[in-house]
Write a protein that holds these residues in place. Structure first.
Motif, PDB file in Angstrom:
ATOM      1  N   MET A   1       0.678  -0.963   0.083  1.00  0.00           N
ATOM      2  CA  MET A   1      -0.088   0.154  -0.059  1.00  0.00           C
ATOM      3  C   MET A   1       0.797   1.190  -0.249  1.00  0.00           C
ATOM      4  N   THR A   2       0.654   1.990  -0.963  1.00  0.00           N
ATOM      5  CA  THR A   2       1.624   3.166  -1.214  1.00  0.00           C
ATOM      6  C   THR A   2       0.948   4.466  -0.142  1.00  0.00           C
ATOM      7  N   THR A   3       1.808   5.261   0.433  1.00  0.00           N
ATOM      8  CA  THR A   3       1.364   6.477   1.026  1.00  0.00           C
ATOM      9  C   THR A   3       2.039   7.506   0.240  1.00  0.00           C
ATOM     10  N   VAL A   4       1.436   8.796  -0.086  1.00  0.00           N
ATOM     11  CA  VAL A   4       1.958   9.782  -0.721  1.00  0.00           C
ATOM     12  C   VAL A   4       2.950  10.445   0.481  1.00  0.00           C
ATOM     13  N   THR A   5       4.208  10.749  -0.067  1.00  0.00           N
ATOM     14  CA  THR A   5       5.194  11.517   0.717  1.00  0.00           C
ATOM     15  C   THR A   5       4.996  13.021   0.477  1.00  0.00           C
ATOM     16  N   SER A   6       5.638  13.752   1.565  1.00  0.00           N
ATOM     17  CA  SER A   6       5.449  15.230   1.316  1.00  0.00           C
ATOM     18  C   SER A   6       6.261  15.812   0.050  1.00  0.00           C
ATOM     19  N   ASP A   7       7.132  15.059  -0.579  1.00  0.00           N
ATOM     20  CA  ASP A   7       7.804  15.639  -1.720  1.00  0.00           C
ATOM     21  C   ASP A   7       6.693  15.523  -2.764  1.00  0.00           C
ATOM     22  N   ILE A   8       6.075  14.440  -2.748  1.00  0.00           N
ATOM     23  CA  ILE A   8       4.913  14.379  -3.994  1.00  0.00           C
ATOM     24  C   ILE A   8       3.992  15.500  -3.561  1.00  0.00           C
ATOM     25  N   ASP A 224     -15.438   8.596  -3.269  1.00  0.00           N
ATOM     26  CA  ASP A 224     -14.304   9.421  -2.928  1.00  0.00           C
ATOM     27  C   ASP A 224     -13.962   9.551  -1.358  1.00  0.00           C
ATOM     28  N   ARG A 225     -14.812   9.124  -0.560  1.00  0.00           N
ATOM     29  CA  ARG A 225     -14.335   9.275   0.831  1.00  0.00           C
ATOM     30  C   ARG A 225     -14.846   7.780   1.351  1.00  0.00           C
ATOM     31  N   PRO A 226     -14.261   7.549   2.543  1.00  0.00           N
ATOM     32  CA  PRO A 226     -14.507   6.270   3.197  1.00  0.00           C
ATOM     33  C   PRO A 226     -16.076   6.036   3.556  1.00  0.00           C
ATOM     34  N   ASP A 227     -16.554   7.169   4.016  1.00  0.00           N
ATOM     35  CA  ASP A 227     -18.193   7.166   4.278  1.00  0.00           C
ATOM     36  C   ASP A 227     -19.010   7.613   3.356  1.00  0.00           C
ATOM     37  N   ALA A 228     -18.618   7.532   2.019  1.00  0.00           N
ATOM     38  CA  ALA A 228     -19.579   7.494   1.065  1.00  0.00           C
ATOM     39  C   ALA A 228     -20.538   6.416   0.952  1.00  0.00           C
ATOM     40  N   ILE A 229     -21.595   6.639   0.454  1.00  0.00           N
ATOM     41  CA  ILE A 229     -22.840   5.667   0.622  1.00  0.00           C
ATOM     42  C   ILE A 229     -22.299   4.454  -0.471  1.00  0.00           C
ATOM     43  N   ALA A 230     -21.797   4.920  -1.620  1.00  0.00           N
ATOM     44  CA  ALA A 230     -21.146   3.994  -2.695  1.00  0.00           C
ATOM     45  C   ALA A 230     -19.758   3.123  -2.058  1.00  0.00           C
ATOM     46  N   ARG A 231     -19.204   3.382  -0.959  1.00  0.00           N
ATOM     47  CA  ARG A 231     -18.281   2.834  -0.705  1.00  0.00           C
ATOM     48  C   ARG A 231     -18.169   1.200  -0.305  1.00  0.00           C
ATOM     49  N   GLN A 232     -19.463   1.088   0.047  1.00  0.00           N
ATOM     50  CA  GLN A 232     -19.879  -0.492   0.352  1.00  0.00           C
ATOM     51  C   GLN A 232     -19.999  -1.295  -0.826  1.00  0.00           C
ATOM     52  N   ASN A 240      -7.960  -0.009  -2.388  1.00  0.00           N
ATOM     53  CA  ASN A 240      -6.562   0.007  -2.145  1.00  0.00           C
ATOM     54  C   ASN A 240      -5.801   0.061  -3.312  1.00  0.00           C
ATOM     55  N   ALA A 241      -6.320  -0.831  -4.418  1.00  0.00           N
ATOM     56  CA  ALA A 241      -5.655  -0.906  -5.661  1.00  0.00           C
ATOM     57  C   ALA A 241      -5.795   0.363  -6.549  1.00  0.00           C
ATOM     58  N   HIS A 242      -7.030   0.803  -6.321  1.00  0.00           N
ATOM     59  CA  HIS A 242      -7.391   2.175  -7.196  1.00  0.00           C
ATOM     60  C   HIS A 242      -6.428   3.410  -6.428  1.00  0.00           C
ATOM     61  N   LEU A 243      -6.481   3.395  -5.254  1.00  0.00           N
ATOM     62  CA  LEU A 243      -5.652   4.180  -4.484  1.00  0.00           C
ATOM     63  C   LEU A 243      -4.124   4.218  -5.046  1.00  0.00           C
ATOM     64  N   ASP A 244      -3.504   2.982  -5.040  1.00  0.00           N
ATOM     65  CA  ASP A 244      -2.358   2.820  -5.456  1.00  0.00           C
ATOM     66  C   ASP A 244      -2.232   3.486  -6.948  1.00  0.00           C
ATOM     67  N   HIS A 245      -2.976   3.228  -7.700  1.00  0.00           N
ATOM     68  CA  HIS A 245      -2.882   3.532  -9.160  1.00  0.00           C
ATOM     69  C   HIS A 245      -3.141   5.051  -8.953  1.00  0.00           C
ATOM     70  N   ARG A 284      -6.308  12.139   0.943  1.00  0.00           N
ATOM     71  CA  ARG A 284      -6.263  12.498   2.396  1.00  0.00           C
ATOM     72  C   ARG A 284      -7.703  11.545   3.013  1.00  0.00           C
ATOM     73  N   ALA A 285      -8.796  11.647   2.454  1.00  0.00           N
ATOM     74  CA  ALA A 285      -9.866  10.902   3.160  1.00  0.00           C
ATOM     75  C   ALA A 285      -9.634   9.412   3.305  1.00  0.00           C
ATOM     76  N   TYR A 286      -8.612   8.911   2.461  1.00  0.00           N
ATOM     77  CA  TYR A 286      -8.453   7.379   2.561  1.00  0.00           C
ATOM     78  C   TYR A 286      -7.188   7.295   3.495  1.00  0.00           C
ATOM     79  N   HIS A 287      -6.627   8.364   4.154  1.00  0.00           N
ATOM     80  CA  HIS A 287      -5.395   8.423   4.880  1.00  0.00           C
ATOM     81  C   HIS A 287      -4.138   7.920   4.189  1.00  0.00           C
ATOM     82  N   ARG A 288      -4.110   8.451   2.761  1.00  0.00           N
ATOM     83  CA  ARG A 288      -2.830   7.895   2.205  1.00  0.00           C
ATOM     84  C   ARG A 288      -1.892   9.311   2.115  1.00  0.00           C
ATOM     85  N   LEU A 289      -2.063  10.265   2.604  1.00  0.00           N
ATOM     86  CA  LEU A 289      -1.419  11.474   2.475  1.00  0.00           C
ATOM     87  C   LEU A 289      -0.247  11.193   3.689  1.00  0.00           C
ATOM     88  N   GLY A 290       0.805  11.660   3.294  1.00  0.00           N
ATOM     89  CA  GLY A 290       1.821  11.658   4.496  1.00  0.00           C
ATOM     90  C   GLY A 290       1.839  12.966   5.253  1.00  0.00           C
TER      91      GLY A 290
END
Length: 299
Positions: A1-8, A224-232, A240-245, A284-290
């Motif tokens: 699982m990739t996390t965005v760094t401050s440089d990015i 686009d958020r973990p609490d969106a109705i369509a997340r389920q 996670n695969a799409h976040l990495d992409h 950020r919503a999915y906690h992928r920002l560093g």
């Protein structure tokens, strides 16, 4: 699982500062640099017309001066980011919507006037101007979320329930609008029942392969958020695969590519900046920002 760094993140900031219109620069500052909402409100107001609607290129592919319903949806989504929508502004916007509502109670994305304005070819060639779930459902859903009462909202809500109940197939843009409505409609039992019924057809029009090319819509476009109705509708592995992409799609200049076809340089630049901001907010919503970008406090 990739996390965005401050440089990015900082690279994305440079892209925004170099390429984005003032509206998206200020939105970036608001979301990531502790900027204030007031400048965003002020600049967004410049896209507003005397009829209460929005135009003037707020929606990048609709660059004419005149108000268009799709631009109203764009404006309301931006206003919703900033907190409570001013009631007088919302009332004026609803008055505009009344003036362009079709007999069935809905609005279309664009009006016939689009044929005589600067707009992308796919909008200028439009031949169906009837009321539709996109953008009616999205606008009505945002008004419900903001607890804004108006007779346009009530009539549009009735239109949405009727159209949603009759759906036997959909397309991604319509599905996004419907999910916005169902997420915020006050009749929760009915909304949950309709969402359960629509779930298979919504999943069917969302591309699950992160590497798919072309003009596709992914799980992150509708959830686009973990609490969106369509997340389920999607597994953790799929999200996670799409976040990495998404992270891998960042371009060398720091921005993300604009989805779909392009038709003019101004539209492409505006769309890239807007989608870059959207990607950062989703990450950020999915906690992928560093670490956050350097704070730039304003007075």
């Amino acid at each position: 699982m990739t996390t965005v760094t401050s440089d990015i993140l900082q690279t994305a900031e440079h892209f925004i500062m170099r390429n984005a219109r003032l509206l998206d620069r200020l939105r970036f500052a608001y979301h990531f640099q502790r900027g204030h909402a007031e400048p965003v409100h002020a600049v967004l107001g410049a896209y507003r017309n005397v009829d209460g609607g929005y135009g003037n290129g707020l929606e990048p592919d609709l660059r004419g001066h005149g108000s268009q319903p799709l631009a109203v949806e764009t404006a309301l989504r931006i206003l919703d980011e900033l907190g409570p929508i001013p009631r007088d502004l919302a009332q004026d916007t609803c008055t505009y919507l009344i003036s362009v509502t079709r007999p069935n109670g809905g609005v279309g994305c664009v009006l016939p006037s689009v044929r005589h304005s600067e707009a992308a070819p796919w909008w200028r060639d439009q031949d169906d101007f009837g009321g539709a779930l996109r953008p009616t459902a999205a606008i009505a859903g945002l008004l419900h979320k903001q607890h804004i009462s108006h007779r346009w909202r009530d009539r549009a809500t009735a239109f949405c329930w009727t159209r949603i109940g009759a759906l036997h197939w959909t397309h991604p843009e319509e599905a996004i609008a419907v999910c916005t409505f169902l997420e915020h409609a006050p009749n929760r039992a009915r909304a949950k029942a309709e969402f359960a019924r629509l779930a298979p057809m919504i999943r069917a029009v969302i591309e699950l392969d992160p590497a798919a090319e072309g003009q596709v819509h992914t799980p992150l476009d509708i959830a686009d958020r973990p609490d969106a109705i369509a997340r389920q509708l999607f597994t953790d592995a799929q999200i996670n695969a799409h976040l990495d992409h998404v992270i891998a799609q960042q371009q060398p200049d720091g921005g993300w590519p604009a989805p779909g076809p392009t038709w003019c340089l101004g539209s492409t630049n505006d769309r890239r900046a807007a989608i870059t901001l959207k990607r950062l907010l989703t990450l950020r919503a999915y906690h992928r920002l560093g670490h956050p970008v350097t704070v730039q406090r304003t007075t």
